[in-house]
Motif scaffolding. Structure first.
Motif, short mmCIF file in Angstrom:
data_model
loop_
_atom_site.label_atom_id
_atom_site.label_comp_id
_atom_site.label_asym_id
_atom_site.label_seq_id
_atom_site.Cartn_x
_atom_site.Cartn_y
_atom_site.Cartn_z
N ARG A 1 0.83 -1.19 0.00
CA ARG A 1 0.00 0.00 0.00
C ARG A 1 0.87 1.26 0.00
NH1 ARG A 1 -3.69 -1.43 3.83
NH2 ARG A 1 -2.74 -0.28 5.53
N TYR A 2 2.00 1.17 0.70
CA TYR A 2 2.82 2.37 0.81
C TYR A 2 3.89 2.46 -0.29
CZ TYR A 2 0.49 2.90 5.21
OH TYR A 2 -0.46 3.04 6.17
N HIS A 3 4.29 1.32 -0.82
CA HIS A 3 5.41 1.36 -1.77
C HIS A 3 5.02 1.06 -3.19
CE1 HIS A 3 7.92 1.80 1.70
NE2 HIS A 3 7.51 0.65 2.19
N ARG A 4 3.91 0.38 -3.36
CA ARG A 4 3.49 0.03 -4.71
C ARG A 4 2.13 0.62 -4.98
NH1 ARG A 4 5.83 -4.48 -7.02
NH2 ARG A 4 4.55 -3.91 -8.79
N LYS A 5 2.12 1.92 -5.10
CA LYS A 5 0.82 2.60 -5.24
C LYS A 5 0.18 2.29 -6.58
CE LYS A 5 1.43 5.81 -1.61
NZ LYS A 5 2.50 6.67 -1.22
N ASP A 6 0.96 1.69 -7.47
CA ASP A 6 0.43 1.36 -8.79
C ASP A 6 -0.51 0.17 -8.74
OD1 ASP A 6 2.85 0.11 -8.00
OD2 ASP A 6 2.99 -0.84 -9.97
N LEU A 7 -0.43 -0.60 -7.65
CA LEU A 7 -1.27 -1.80 -7.58
C LEU A 7 -2.67 -1.46 -7.08
CD1 LEU A 7 1.13 -4.45 -6.00
CD2 LEU A 7 0.54 -4.14 -8.40
N THR A 8 -3.66 -2.11 -7.69
CA THR A 8 -5.00 -1.97 -7.15
C THR A 8 -5.11 -2.90 -5.96
OG1 THR A 8 -5.90 -3.77 -8.45
CG2 THR A 8 -5.92 -1.59 -9.47
N LYS A 9 -6.21 -2.74 -5.24
CA LYS A 9 -6.40 -3.56 -4.06
C LYS A 9 -6.44 -5.05 -4.43
CE LYS A 9 -8.96 -3.33 0.21
NZ LYS A 9 -10.17 -2.95 0.90
N ALA A 10 -7.13 -5.33 -5.51
CA ALA A 10 -7.24 -6.72 -5.94
C ALA A 10 -5.88 -7.28 -6.35
CB ALA A 10 -8.23 -6.83 -7.09
N GLU A 11 -5.12 -6.46 -7.05
CA GLU A 11 -3.80 -6.91 -7.46
C GLU A 11 -2.91 -7.15 -6.25
OE1 GLU A 11 -3.42 -4.68 -11.81
OE2 GLU A 11 -2.82 -3.66 -9.98
N ALA A 12 -3.01 -6.24 -5.31
CA ALA A 12 -2.21 -6.39 -4.10
C ALA A 12 -2.57 -7.67 -3.39
CB ALA A 12 -2.43 -5.19 -3.18
N LYS A 13 -3.86 -7.98 -3.39
CA LYS A 13 -4.31 -9.19 -2.74
C LYS A 13 -3.74 -10.41 -3.45
CE LYS A 13 -8.30 -11.71 -1.16
NZ LYS A 13 -9.74 -11.87 -1.10
N GLU A 14 -3.78 -10.37 -4.77
CA GLU A 14 -3.22 -11.48 -5.55
C GLU A 14 -1.74 -11.66 -5.24
OE1 GLU A 14 -4.43 -14.02 -7.17
OE2 GLU A 14 -6.28 -13.11 -6.39
N ARG A 15 -1.06 -10.51 -5.14
CA ARG A 15 0.37 -10.55 -4.85
C ARG A 15 0.59 -11.19 -3.47
NH1 ARG A 15 5.50 -10.99 -5.72
NH2 ARG A 15 6.87 -9.67 -4.48
#
Lengths: 333, 302, 310, 531
Positions: free
Chosen positions: A120-134
């Protein structure tokens, strides 16, 4: 500076300003970590190894302060960075995992949330869903079964080993260049320790992340480290490849450390475990000469008067009078 | 500002574990207490108040209970440093005379509360089971009681008088102590050294007196300091509803509630009546806070 | 969860039973006869006996108590001896002012104490911390009786900015709320500070920082959520106490609340009204404890799951 | 769930804020509201029959009127609902009344004899739970009713819609006066029985100058003017409510003064210790009003308890009680000294000069009584009012006379319990009639039947008989002589109680209050407000 140097610490001094005086917890240490390399920082508790990690992270606790030195990450001096810039480094380029997986996770947030937090703080390019996948991908990478289900669970529902994996997953979330592991296996069962170490090795292979492994467990060092730096009372006394250190310990302290590890050789019982005599010096007092001298079997009068310099030896450095040019090498044995 | 670890761990980390361990608990606490100037000032003030309470009767320039109607509600003057009250009594003398009563109420009432609270809390925490259930219910019942009714009931049964105010406040406030001690005893009960004592064949009574109560001592000391101002304030309430100390004797609470009527015409009366009370309460609170930090960090969540 | 709630309710009925029984016994032990209070000037024995019969206090004590219980279960708490109104009506009409006063007090005190506590904790040891803690300590040391007088005088009389008494408009609530909130905020901010400091010492805070979480979010998310449980306990305790009514403040500010009702009831030994008050207080106690427990579950997953599994 | 919780909490708070704004009391332009402060005590009703307290009867009289009226301050009796002061038969037992025609209750119903009959029956009906029956239980048939043996009052006879007769058991000269009491206010038959338990709470209907608008027991009573009120004539002018509303506020004493200072209250009773404070402040000196009344304060010693069972001891107390000093210095002469039990203006009063403060004489009397080293006793007081202060002053004076005292300050409930069972050793008592009636003192306070209830401990059959006999005396001079003799016995021979002060009413009144009829305390009923 070498091409492949990731981190270079030069003459780092971190002191604590206490009412009783200045405590020189880290007193001029220098070391390098190459890309993809694992460096083990070894020493007894209180020698300043965790504080070295804190200094690199820019998280030195309050009466303490980095008073001198350089910490170069890819050539940029971290000590010159503002708090805000440091925050961009932490969690994304340098990450850290801790000794106590039981307490290092926040009990009131799901592990998924906590893994997603650095993103959330370092990869602002990711959407919430993408972050979840990650995050799920990371859980999977760390061989956590049923990652999608675990994602919604809370730390207390996991075992210690699982939590350490979660912490590692969290540390890896932003593909860091350097992972600092502060005694990551000390609090775990032996079998789990092995699993975690295997995982770390595997990650190193796969991702090429450099690791600083802070530990007092020489077994761990042997298994995982490429290079070893031995710390004693705020100073690095010896630094060399793992192989060299284990086979040819040069510093008397290193030697003593190795001797104090029980060795189980079949059919043979060690009569007595070696103990280092004496006490760790009080760093509040000013010391002259070698700090290890009072406990050293090889100490000479000279050792108490002159601070030893670092000497180049085969593959590394050692800070002991015995390696100075003036000293006759024959005296060593 | 940024904390890496908590302080104990930190000291251990930097090789200063000896700082934490080498001295005894009380000596150590005293050493830490000395570092806080606020605590020292508070302690000094408490000492001063205690001095007033003990030697007050020899220090009053006038008889605190004897009034002169000719000089009612006078502002401060050379003869009456704090002015006079509605019956022409010397406010300064009454404030000093009230010190003994108010402080006594605070300390004795709290000691009573502590005694009952520690006994009940220890019994509940140590024996558990139905005894614990019984005491816990009792505490619950007493806490859901209208304070005034309960106070009245105790005062009624005992009759009026200073001693009975002590007892009433004591009986009213033991439940908090009991709750705290109960929790602590329950924690300590399962601690290793109690287990060890048990294993060594110590009987229950000696475990309670040799191990549990001494280990609760710092908690007890802190509760004592922290709750004394509460008891002093409670006395104010008693005075407000006309159940304070027997007239013509003075207590801070009584003076405070009587003086408020004359706040516009004789503001000094009210201010001086309240001043010592406020400062004392402030001193006890400050000191108690510092003492708790010094003695027993575990009590923080009280 | 349901089973747990049922158990709690059963337990609380026992507490309620105990409370009313003790009240009943106390009232019969304590001197003060409602009939004599009512007939303050003069009365003949005939009148005394008649009134006593009319109020039903000439019956044997066990009968009186069981009669009370029987009616109470049906929701009838009887009629006040003095006020001649049904107790439930009196309680519900007084509840309005008390609840309003109490909730506002709580809200204001939290609005004061939470920032105060957090600031002091974050800047622990600094001048900010010391200033805030001194303020908190001062708040705790001011007798509300005295403060009420001073505030009435300053804001009501000298500045003529706020009403001195009454409860008709919001403006009427400003002074009493301020006085009560100051008292509550003092203790609360100290507790919050200590809990935040405690939480700040946890390892997960370091973890969060090592992840590069900005300090603001470290405190507001990681620390506060962990410090929230003792704060919820505190809110529970404060809520319980504000909903009990503020005897002195309600009296001084002429507010029609439960605290004042309780004083009146006790002064006149108005048995049904006292019992009603006790039942109300105990119910509030039980309900708030239950709610606090539920909120624990919301805040702390460990509690929630433990409850859910049982 | 979390969000829901937070939202509902915020919602609750907002709601409470809104409710506060909406509930603000509307004040219409030009509306005149007379605001009075006071202490309602614990009463939640205004039904004077069911209360013995002035704080209940005083608002009650705004709505409900008794048959006879009494001018405030002058105690002059006048017919209010009746055409004339009732005439009595020759045997002094039967009184005949005639109601004014056309008087209407505020609900429109016309006042008839049936309503009066209903009122008297209700008064004595045990189910009503009236607390004041003892005041007129000498009406024929009253006792039978109270014992539940009769359904209606035998002594009450309706002649027609406007005429009725009341018969007494034995003659009582002051009977018409008794009818001027608030608890004998005439209630409408229909509305009262229909109201049931709500009478005096939500519903109050009467012939009075006001109607009940709203009543919140702990804070406020609001009365609205009754525009049809027309039957009270004074000095040739018909009295009417001159304001649109009268509001009574129940307030803490100190709060009342503050509200008065900022102008939110037009009238508030004033504690004597505070009266001096206000008199000393020039801006309020004009607002302090003092009216002498018929109440007397005396030091009551329980005659049945040691050491007060000895008349010499009681006499010694008369020399030890320095009421002159207190009146002059502490009361700044606002409260006059009283040297007799019966106040000035009451038949039986004489100008006795009293006993001076004389410690030597007091000590000597104590020695004669067998207490050469002095006596110890307890003085009981409830609350923190004037008596609380006086006892502390008296304690000092007593000590100089070898009378060593403790002051027992008790909670009000305990006080009544102790006093009404005859267990108080000594106290400062205040007693006063609503009209100049010596019987109220002589019978009400010192008759043997009060020995325990009022902790006087005074039991003297001879005295009792004389008091009862005096009730039937109709000739004023004869009555004066008898009452004088009884008074002398109380204050100068048996020293039953030591007279202290005549207790006036002291209050603060805004200067904008106009048309105060006679005494302001009761005359405020028809007061107006200047613009």
């Amino acid at each position: 500076m070498h091409e492949n140097t990731l981190l270079e610490v030069n003459n780092l001094r971190t002191h604590f300003f206490l009412e009783k005086g200045v405590l020189k917890a880290i007193d001029g240490i220098s070391f390098r970590v190459a890309k993809g390399e694992t460096l083990a920082l070894v020493g007894e508790s209180g020698c300043g190894k965790s504080l070295t990690a804190a200094s690199i992270m820019g998280l030195v606790p309050s009466p303490g302060k980095v008073v001198d030195g350089e910490i170069l990450l890819n050539g940029e001096d971290l000590l010159q960075k503002t708090q805000k810039e440091m925050r961009q480094v932490r969690g994304s380029r340098i990450t850290m995992i801790f000794q106590e997986p039981m307490t290092a996770l926040n009990p009131v947030f799901t592990i998924g949330w906590q893994i997603m937090e650095p993103l959330r703080y370092h990869r602002k390019d990711l959407t919430k869903a993408e972050a979840k996948e990650r995050a799920i991908e990371l859980l999977d990478l760390l061989r956590i079964p049923l990652p999608r289900q675990r994602f919604h669970e809370y730390p207390h529902q996991l075992s210690g080993g699982m939590r350490q994996r979660v912490l590692i997953a969290m540390a890896l979330a932003c593909d860091p260049d350097l992972l600092i592991c502060d005694e990551p296996t000390t609090a775990l069962d032996v079998t789990v320790q092995a699993q975690i170490l295997d995982l770390l090795l595997e990650i190193k292979e796969k991702l090429g992340t450099s690791i600083i492994m802070i530990t007092h467990d020489l077994g761990v060092v042997r298994e995982i480290a490429d290079r070893v730096a031995i710390m004693y009372a705020g100073k690095i006394v010896e630094e060399n490849s793992t192989h060299e250190v284990f086979n040819q310990p040069r510093h008397p302290y290193t030697e003593a450390l190795l001797n104090s590890v029980p060795r189980i050789v079949q059919g043979e019982r060690q009569e007595e475990l070696y103990q280092i005599p004496g006490m760790v010096p009080n760093l509040l007092k000013t010391h002259q000469g070698c700090l290890f001298a009072p406990r050293c079997d090889y100490a000479k009068e000279l050792c108490f008067g002159v601070t030893p310099e670092e000497h180049l030896v085969l593959g590394g450095l050692v800070a002991c009078r015995r390696y100075s040019e003036e000293v006759d090498l024959r005296e060593l044995n | 500002m940024i904390l890496f670890r908590n302080r104990t761990k930190l000291y251990e980390e930097v090789g200063m574990a000896d700082v934490l361990r080498d001295t005894g608990l009380y000596k150590d606490a005293w050493r830490r207490l000395k570092r806080s100037p606020a605590a020292l000032v508070a302690m000094g003030f408490i000492g001063f108040v205690v001095f007033l309470a003990i030697f007050g009767p020899y220090l009053t320039p006038h008889d605190p209970n004897l009034g002169n109607l000719m000089v009612r509600l006078k502002p401060p003057s050379a003869t009456h440093w704090f002015g006079t009250d509605q019956l022409g009594r010397d406010v300064f003398s009454r404030v000093i005379a009230g010190t003994r009563i108010s402080l006594f109420i605070g300390v004795v009432a709290e000691l009573i509360a502590l005694t009952i609270g520690v006994i009940m809390g220890t019994i509940a925490g140590f024996f558990g089971g139905w005894v614990d259930k019984l005491i816990s219910r009792l505490i619950e019942i007493l806490s859901s009681f209208p304070f005034l009714l309960f106070a009245l009931a105790i005062m009624m049964v005992l009759g009026p008088g200073i001693i009975n105010i002590f007892i009433a406040i004591g009986l009213l406030s033991w439940t908090n102590v009991a709750r705290l001690i109960r929790g602590q005893v329950m924690r300590l009960k399962t601690s290793e050294y109690v287990m060890a004592a048990r294993a060594a064949g110590a009987n229950e009574l000696s475990i309670i007196f040799k191990h549990l109560i001494p280990n609760c001592m710092s908690t007890i000391i802190v509760i004592l300091t922290m709750d004394i101002p509460g008891a002093i304030m409670t006395e104010t309430f008693f005075s407000y509803i006309g159940m304070g100390v027997r007239p013509p004797h003075a207590s801070w609470g009584k003076m405070l509630s009587e003086s408020r009527m004359y706040m516009r015409t004789a503001p000094t009366y009210s201010i001086f009546s309240g001043l010592l009370l406020m400062l004392t309460v402030l001193a006890f609170n400050t000191f108690g806070d510092a003492l708790r930090d010094a003695l027993d960090p575990r009590l923080k969540n009280k | 969860m349901l089973k747990y709630a049922m158990e709690r309710i059963l337990q609380s009925s026992l507490v309620l039973l105990g409370v009313t029984l003790i009240t009943f016994i106390l009232l019969n032990v304590v001197p003060g006869d409602p009939v004599l209070i009512m007939l303050d000037q003069r009365a003949d024995q005939l009148t005394i006996d008649r009134v006593r019969h009319e109020l039903g206090i000439d019956r044997p004590l066990p009968t009186q108590y069981f009669e009370f219980l029987k009616n109470a279960v049906r929701g009838d708490l009887g009629t006040s001896f003095f006020k001649k109104r049904p107790v439930t009506e009196l309680l519900s009409s007084a509840f309005g002012a008390t609840a309003k006063l109490g909730l506002m007090t709580l809200a204001v005190s939290l609005c004061m104490s939470i920032p105060m506590g957090i600031l002091a904790a974050v800047f622990r040891g600094s001048i900010i911390d010391r200033a805030i803690m001194f303020l908190a300590m001062l708040f705790m040391s001011l007798p509300s009786l005295w403060l009420a007088m001073v505030f009435q005088l300053i804001f009501g009389v000298f500045l003529a900015a706020l009403p001195i008494s009454g409860s008709e408009t919001m403006r009427h609530y400003i002074l009493p709320v301020a006085i009560l909130a100051i008292g509550y905020a003092g203790g609360a901010s100290r507790l919050i500070r200590n809990n935040v400091i405690d939480s700040l010492g946890h390892d997960f805070v370091t973890t969060a920082r090592s992840k590069g979480v900005p300090e603001f979010f470290v405190v507001m998310q990681h620390v506060l959520k962990n410090a929230a449980i003792p704060i919820v306990t505190l809110i529970g305790i404060q809520l319980r106490s504000v909903l009990g009514g503020a005897m002195i403040i309600e009296t001084i500010f002429s507010m029609h609340g439960l605290g004042r009702l309780a004083i009146d009831a006790i002064n006149t030994r108005d048995m049904p009204l006292i019992q009603g008050n006790v039942v109300y207080t105990a119910t509030v106690f039980v309900v708030i404890n239950l709610v606090v427990d539920l909120v624990y579950g919301l805040l702390d997953p460990r509690v929630r799951l433990a409850g859910g599994e049982s | 769930m979390k969000k829901f919780l937070m939202l509902s909490l915020v919602g609750l708070l907002l709601l409470s804020l809104l409710a506060g704004g909406v509930l603000s009391s509307p004040v219409y332009a030009g509306e005149k509201i007379l605001r009075r402060g006071g202490d309602f005590g614990a009463d939640g009703h205004i039904d004077a029959m069911k209360s013995t307290f002035g704080r209940v009867s005083m608002p009650y009289r705004h709505v409900v009127e008794p048959l006879m009226g009494q001018r405030p301050f002058t105690y002059e009796m006048y017919p209010l609902l009746v055409v004339d002061i009732p005439t009595v038969s020759d045997d002094g037992l039967t009184y005949s009344f005639e109601l004014k025609r056309g008087i209407k209750f505020s609900d429109g119903q016309e006042l008839t004899s049936a309503d009066v009959e209903y009122t008297f029956n209700t008064f004595f009906d045990p189910a009503t739970n009236c607390l004041n029956t003892w005041m007129i239980d000498f009406i024929l048939g009253a006792k039978e009713m109270m014992e539940g043996k009769a359904d209606s009052l035998a002594g009450f006879k309706v002649i027609d819609d406007y005429r009725f007769e009341i018969t007494l058991e034995s003659p009582y000269a002051a009977f018409p006066r008794a009818l001027a009491n608030d608890y004998l206010g005439i209630v409408p038959k229909g509305a009262h029985s229909a109201a049931g338990d709500r009478w005096g709470i939500d519903i109050l209907v009467g012939t009075g100058p006001y109607t009940l608008e709203s009543f919140d027991p702990t804070t406020k009573i609001v009365f609205a003017a009754n525009p049809n009120y027309n039957h009270n004539v004074y000095n040739g002018r018909t009295l009417k409510a001159r304001v649109d509303k009268v509001e009574f506020y129940n307030m803490d004493e100190n709060t009342r003064y503050l509200e008065f200072e900022v102008g939110n209250l037009d009238h508030t009773p004033l504690d004597l210790t505070m009266a001096q404070e206000y008199l000393n402040r020039p801006e309020y000196a004009e607002n302090v009003q003092i009216e002498n009344g018929l109440s007397q304060m005396f030091f009551v010693m329980n005659n049945s308890m040691k050491p007060f069972d000895n008349v010499k001891v009681r006499e010694a107390v008369a020399y030890a009680f320095d009421n002159t000093k207190i009146a002059e210095i502490f009361f700044m002469n606002l409260w006059p000294v009283a040297n007799t039990i019966l106040p000035e203006g009451v038949p039986g009063h004489d100008d006795f000069a009293g006993y001076e403060y004389n410690p030597e004489k007091a000590k000597q009397l104590l020695a004669e009584a067998g207490y050469p080293n002095g006596i110890e006793f307890e003085m009981t007081v409830s609350g923190t009012g004037i008596a609380y202060h006086l006892l502390q002053i008296m304690q000092q004076d007593f000590a100089e006379c070898n009378m060593f005292t403790t002051i027992d300050q008790v909670e009000s409930g305990v006080w009544f319990d102790k006093r009404s069972t005859g267990n108080v050793q000594s106290f400062l008592g205040t007693w006063g009639p609503s009209f100049p009636n010596p019987d109220t003192f002589l019978y009400g306070f010192f008759h043997s039947s009060s020995a325990d209830f009022l902790s006087t401990g005074h039991r003297n059959p001879e005295y009792d008989a004389k008091v009862m006999a005096a009730r039937a005396i109709t000739d004023p001079d004869e009555a004066q002589a008898v009452y004088n003799e009884l008074e002398r016995y109380l204050s100068r021979e048996a020293f039953v109680a030591i007279p202290g002060f005549n207790q006036p009413s002291v209050f603060l009144l805004q200067s904008r209050v106009t048309d105060v009829v006679d005494g302001a305390q009761d005359g405020l009923l028809f007061a107006g407000l200047a613009d």
